[in-house]
Scaffold this active site. Structure first.
Site, mmCIF file in Angstrom:
data_model
loop_
_atom_site.group_PDB
_atom_site.id
_atom_site.type_symbol
_atom_site.label_atom_id
_atom_site.label_comp_id
_atom_site.label_asym_id
_atom_site.label_seq_id
_atom_site.Cartn_x
_atom_site.Cartn_y
_atom_site.Cartn_z
ATOM 1 N N ARG A 14 42.482 -18.284 -33.750
ATOM 2 C CA ARG A 14 43.878 -18.047 -34.110
ATOM 3 C C ARG A 14 44.669 -17.696 -32.865
ATOM 4 O O ARG A 14 44.119 -17.559 -31.770
ATOM 5 C CB ARG A 14 43.998 -16.936 -35.159
ATOM 6 C CG ARG A 14 43.445 -15.598 -34.712
ATOM 7 C CD ARG A 14 43.642 -14.539 -35.762
ATOM 8 N NE ARG A 14 43.135 -13.247 -35.328
ATOM 9 C CZ ARG A 14 43.521 -12.095 -35.835
ATOM 10 N NH1 ARG A 14 44.421 -12.060 -36.802
ATOM 11 N NH2 ARG A 14 43.015 -10.955 -35.395
ATOM 12 N N LYS A 16 47.334 -14.971 -31.263
ATOM 13 C CA LYS A 16 47.931 -13.643 -31.363
ATOM 14 C C LYS A 16 49.081 -13.529 -30.361
ATOM 15 O O LYS A 16 49.046 -14.152 -29.302
ATOM 16 C CB LYS A 16 46.882 -12.560 -31.101
ATOM 17 C CG LYS A 16 45.813 -12.499 -32.181
ATOM 18 C CD LYS A 16 44.864 -11.339 -31.993
ATOM 19 C CE LYS A 16 43.843 -11.628 -30.924
ATOM 20 N NZ LYS A 16 42.797 -10.572 -30.849
ATOM 21 N N TYR A 96 33.047 -14.664 -10.255
ATOM 22 C CA TYR A 96 32.537 -16.005 -10.529
ATOM 23 C C TYR A 96 32.461 -16.820 -9.228
ATOM 24 O O TYR A 96 33.349 -16.725 -8.372
ATOM 25 C CB TYR A 96 33.457 -16.719 -11.516
ATOM 26 C CG TYR A 96 32.915 -16.823 -12.923
ATOM 27 C CD1 TYR A 96 32.080 -15.841 -13.452
ATOM 28 C CD2 TYR A 96 33.247 -17.899 -13.741
ATOM 29 C CE1 TYR A 96 31.598 -15.934 -14.746
ATOM 30 C CE2 TYR A 96 32.773 -18.003 -15.039
ATOM 31 C CZ TYR A 96 31.945 -17.014 -15.534
ATOM 32 O OH TYR A 96 31.466 -17.107 -16.810
ATOM 33 N N ASP A 105 41.315 -16.054 -21.171
ATOM 34 C CA ASP A 105 41.261 -14.919 -22.088
ATOM 35 C C ASP A 105 40.354 -13.821 -21.543
ATOM 36 O O ASP A 105 40.682 -12.629 -21.601
ATOM 37 C CB ASP A 105 40.814 -15.363 -23.478
ATOM 38 C CG ASP A 105 39.489 -16.126 -23.481
ATOM 39 O OD1 ASP A 105 39.039 -16.605 -22.410
ATOM 40 O OD2 ASP A 105 38.893 -16.254 -24.576
#
Length: 266
Positions: A14, A16, A96, A105
């Site tokens: 979803r 937000k 990374y 995110d």
């Protein structure tokens, strides 16, 4: 008073959103689906015009187009920025090997967590379509992470790829386990499947946390976020903290830093 920032977190399940004021406080929040079939469009009619939209999108091009259409319908020409992971930003250093491969995110969540729990080593567990774990040192160094199937995806895989096991949603599984006995072993197939996949989530978290504490030789706060966090928390035997706005809070920090770099956390 300066204009607020509109923050949008488009995840795999979803979307937000939140409005952040000049103090980076989330003053209005909501959620909506990837398509109109997934629910009503967001009601932004009462919101003031924001300074711009800051977006984390891991859901793909169709969702990006939906967000653009909604923004253009409400605020034509509104500036918007889709964030990408960087080598360093807002006090967080990306460990990374190829920093831009880290999901936006997860990057925003790391920034939000570092600001929410300053001076603490963290293990951040986020429960969505995938379960992700991030190891974040107190100095803001993200040292790496883990990605595993989420609780719902585990159960769906068993239901889809076996002949006799049911396909369960998290709502069904949560209801089945709500009145379960303290004994972890269940006496019917749906509950056994629900509990087994839930224990797999909890076991992953606890093992990762213990390994991190041993490696760093220091206390580590476990932070839980995401839709299945309440269910997984009930299966955990270690202390934890719940925080459900890490990504949006991180987006607020990124937006504020872009507007005024002097306000960025060290």
């Amino acid at each position: 008073m300066s204009e607020p920032h509109l923050l949008i977190d488009a995840g795999n399940s979803r979307i937000k959103w939140a409005l952040a004021d000049a103090r980076r406080t989330l003053v209005d929040t909501g959620a909506f689906g990837h398509t109109r079939d997934g629910g009503a469009d967001p009601d932004w009619s009462r919101l003031p015009r924001p300074r711009g939209a800051w977006i984390s999108n891991v859901a793909g091009a169709d969702v990006a187009a939906r967000i653009d259409a909604l923004l253009d319908a409400r605020w034509p020409g509104l500036p918007r920025t889709t964030i990408r992971s960087r080598p360093a930003q807002c006090g967080v250093t990306n460990g990374y090997t190829t920093p831009e491969q880290l999901g936006s995110d997860r990057w925003a969540g790391l920034i939000g967590a570092h600001a929410a729990f300053p001076g603490e080593h963290l293990l951040i567990a986020t429960f969505g379509t995938a379960t992700t774990l991030e190891a974040l040192r107190a100095d803001g160094c993200f040292t790496g992470g883990l990605i595993a199937p989420g609780w719902a995806l585990m159960m769906r895989a068993l239901g889809t790829h076996t002949a006799q096991l049911p396909t369960l949603t998290t709502d069904i599984a949560s209801g089945l386990l709500a009145g379960a006995q303290a004994e972890p072993f269940q006496v019917d197939t749906p509950r056994s499947l629900s509990a087994g996949c839930l224990y797999a989530q909890a076991g992953l978290i606890e093992r990762a946390w213990r390994d991190l504490v041993a490696a760093w030789q220091a206390p580590v706060r476990l932070v839980l976020a995401g839709g299945a966090a309440d269910d997984v928390a009930r299966a955990l035997t270690i202390a934890h903290t719940r925080h459900d706005t890490l990504i949006l809070s991180g987006l607020a920090l990124i937006a504020a830093d872009a507007a005024d770099p002097a306000t960025a956390p060290d």
